[in-house]
Design a protein around this motif. Structure first.
Motif, mmCIF file in Angstrom:
data_model
loop_
_atom_site.group_PDB
_atom_site.id
_atom_site.type_symbol
_atom_site.label_atom_id
_atom_site.label_comp_id
_atom_site.label_asym_id
_atom_site.label_seq_id
_atom_site.Cartn_x
_atom_site.Cartn_y
_atom_site.Cartn_z
ATOM 1 N N LEU A 75 6.274 7.435 -7.947
ATOM 2 C CA LEU A 75 5.499 8.027 -9.023
ATOM 3 C C LEU A 75 6.448 8.925 -9.798
ATOM 4 N N ALA A 76 6.710 8.563 -11.046
ATOM 5 C CA ALA A 76 7.727 9.261 -11.838
ATOM 6 C C ALA A 76 7.091 9.904 -13.063
ATOM 7 N N THR A 77 7.585 11.098 -13.402
ATOM 8 C CA THR A 77 7.141 11.818 -14.587
ATOM 9 C C THR A 77 8.042 11.476 -15.763
ATOM 10 N N LEU A 78 7.426 11.193 -16.927
ATOM 11 C CA LEU A 78 8.168 10.895 -18.144
ATOM 12 C C LEU A 78 7.798 11.910 -19.220
ATOM 13 N N THR A 79 8.802 12.501 -19.852
ATOM 14 C CA THR A 79 8.583 13.402 -20.975
ATOM 15 C C THR A 79 9.532 13.001 -22.094
ATOM 16 N N ASP A 80 9.495 13.726 -23.216
ATOM 17 C CA ASP A 80 10.431 13.405 -24.299
ATOM 18 C C ASP A 80 11.861 13.781 -23.935
ATOM 19 N N ASP A 81 12.040 14.490 -22.804
ATOM 20 C CA ASP A 81 13.383 14.773 -22.305
ATOM 21 C C ASP A 81 13.903 13.684 -21.375
ATOM 22 N N GLY A 82 13.042 12.717 -21.051
ATOM 23 C CA GLY A 82 13.461 11.630 -20.189
ATOM 24 C C GLY A 82 12.728 11.630 -18.861
ATOM 25 N N LEU A 83 13.427 11.199 -17.812
ATOM 26 C CA LEU A 83 12.844 11.067 -16.486
ATOM 27 C C LEU A 83 12.800 12.413 -15.782
ATOM 28 N N GLY A 84 11.609 12.767 -15.273
ATOM 29 C CA GLY A 84 11.451 14.016 -14.541
ATOM 30 C C GLY A 84 11.381 13.760 -13.048
ATOM 31 N N GLU A 85 10.460 14.424 -12.369
ATOM 32 C CA GLU A 85 10.341 14.310 -10.918
ATOM 33 C C GLU A 85 9.945 12.892 -10.506
ATOM 34 N N VAL A 86 10.570 12.396 -9.428
ATOM 35 C CA VAL A 86 10.252 11.092 -8.866
ATOM 36 C C VAL A 86 9.804 11.302 -7.425
ATOM 37 N N ARG A 87 8.602 10.839 -7.099
ATOM 38 C CA ARG A 87 8.059 11.003 -5.742
ATOM 39 C C ARG A 87 7.868 9.631 -5.108
ATOM 40 N N ARG A 88 8.329 9.506 -3.871
ATOM 41 C CA ARG A 88 8.231 8.246 -3.136
ATOM 42 C C ARG A 88 6.863 8.135 -2.472
ATOM 43 N N LEU A 89 6.271 6.931 -2.523
ATOM 44 C CA LEU A 89 4.982 6.667 -1.889
ATOM 45 C C LEU A 89 5.113 5.458 -0.970
#
Length: 351
Positions: A75-89
């Protein structure tokens, strides 16, 4: 079986919000620039498969499956700055929903994984075999899920079944959405008529899944294939579909109060639309378009007139686009530019 209704009338869609005393509403939102591109395959050594995309207050959440090990997800966060936190599931599901408080719900055939903005995920066991689509009520309390043969309403917090109904044999759910008031809206393929081609229809239920209504979306064509569904704040449904093999097979159709209001050809594409985004006021749709002889990008379509208002190119050549999420003044589009190099899963952040 309810009768199909298909009255078509071109009308202007209502606009919500303050106009500052002026009868003219503000110009509809348009997108013209690519703010960022994110290589999603970089999340895992063997690349990823995009399973879901959902809007957040400041961007989007994307659900990814590990191509090398489909049981693992990210589960990855996307903002206008690019890729944010990535959490493994682990044992990742197939449907991503985002609750009003930002909690991500990953729904699969046997579990709902709740992933809060901070803290550990929690898992609730459910039984949703052959899960086709899922949607969350705007207040986050009810989760609707469509399987191969039934529609189910669940308590989003506990997973308990609140109501369920069988789907007629021949009805296949492609997408679900839930308005502020009422039960689910389903975009479906209807193959119930013997010796006739399948047609795209829109079904609506009340909260208890008892009252049911059905609207055929392209009654002027003998066959049609549904693609994507979004709801405006006033409950207007906006769907994309393919209607036959004529010069304008790809359409965007609006439905309100059980009637087709408008049907427009989609400009600049020769492929079905995998997804679309709709402004909250229901005035415009943002459509990712691609093909062999067209510019690959996003067009903004006026839903009252069918006029193209703006466009932004995402790829210089051919492309393939999938999911779309609209959040405030940012649009996130998932796709791949097809070049001499190997195609990669990319998130385009457009402003």
């Amino acid at each position: 079986m309810p009768a199909r209704r298909a009255a078509v009338a071109l009308v202007a869609l209502s606009v919500t919000g303050c106009t500052g005393g002026n009868d003219e509403p503000p110009p509809p939102q348009q997108f013209t620039d690519v703010e960022a591109t994110v290589d999603l395959d970089a999340v895992a050594p063997g690349g990823v498969d995009v399973l879901g995309l959902g809007p957040t207050d400041d961007g989007a959440l994307v659900l990814l499956g590990d191509t090398a090990d489909p049981r693992v997800g990210y589960l990855a966060t996307l903002t206008d700055d690019g890729l944010g936190e990535v959490r493994r599931l682990e044992d990742v599901g197939t449907q991503l929903l985002v609750a009003p408080d930002g909690t991500a719900l990953v729904v699969g055939p046997d579990r709902i994984t709740s992933v809060p903005a901070s803290g550990a995920p929690t898992v609730t066991e459910v039984v949703l075999k052959e899960l086709a689509a899922a949607a969350l009520s705007p207040d986050g309390s009810r989760l609707y899920a469509a399987t191969a043969d039934r529609l189910v309403s669940l308590d989003a917090a506990t997973g308990d079944t609140r109501a369920e109904t069988d789907l007629d044999e021949g009805l296949t759910v492609v997408a679900l959405a839930v308005p502020d008031d009422g039960g689910p809206t389903a975009l479906m393929s209807d193959a119930r008529a013997p010796d006739l081609a399948d047609v795209a229809v829109l079904g609506t239920w009340d909260e208890d899944l008892e009252e049911f209504d059905l609207v055929e979306l392209a009654p002027d064509r003998p066959a049609s294939i549904p693609s994507a569904l979004r709801l405006a704040d006033d409950g207007t449904a906006v769907v994309s579909l393919t209607a036959g093999s004529s010069d304008d097979p790809f359409r965007v159709v609006t439905v309100r109060d059980g009637e087709v209001q408008a049907s427009h050809a989609v400009p600049g594409t020769d492929r079905p639309l995998a997804d679309l985004a709709v402004s909250a006021d229901g005035r415009v749709a943002h459509l990712p378009v691609a093909g062999f002889e067209v510019e690959s990008g996003v067009v903004t379509l006026d839903l009252a007139s069918g006029e193209q208002l703006a466009d932004v190119r995402l790829c210089e050549g051919q492309a393939a686009f999938g999911r779309v999420a609209l959040s405030g003044d940012r649009l996130t589009v998932i796709g791949s530019c097809i070049t001499a190099e190997a195609a990669s899963s990319t998130a385009f952040v457009v402003g």
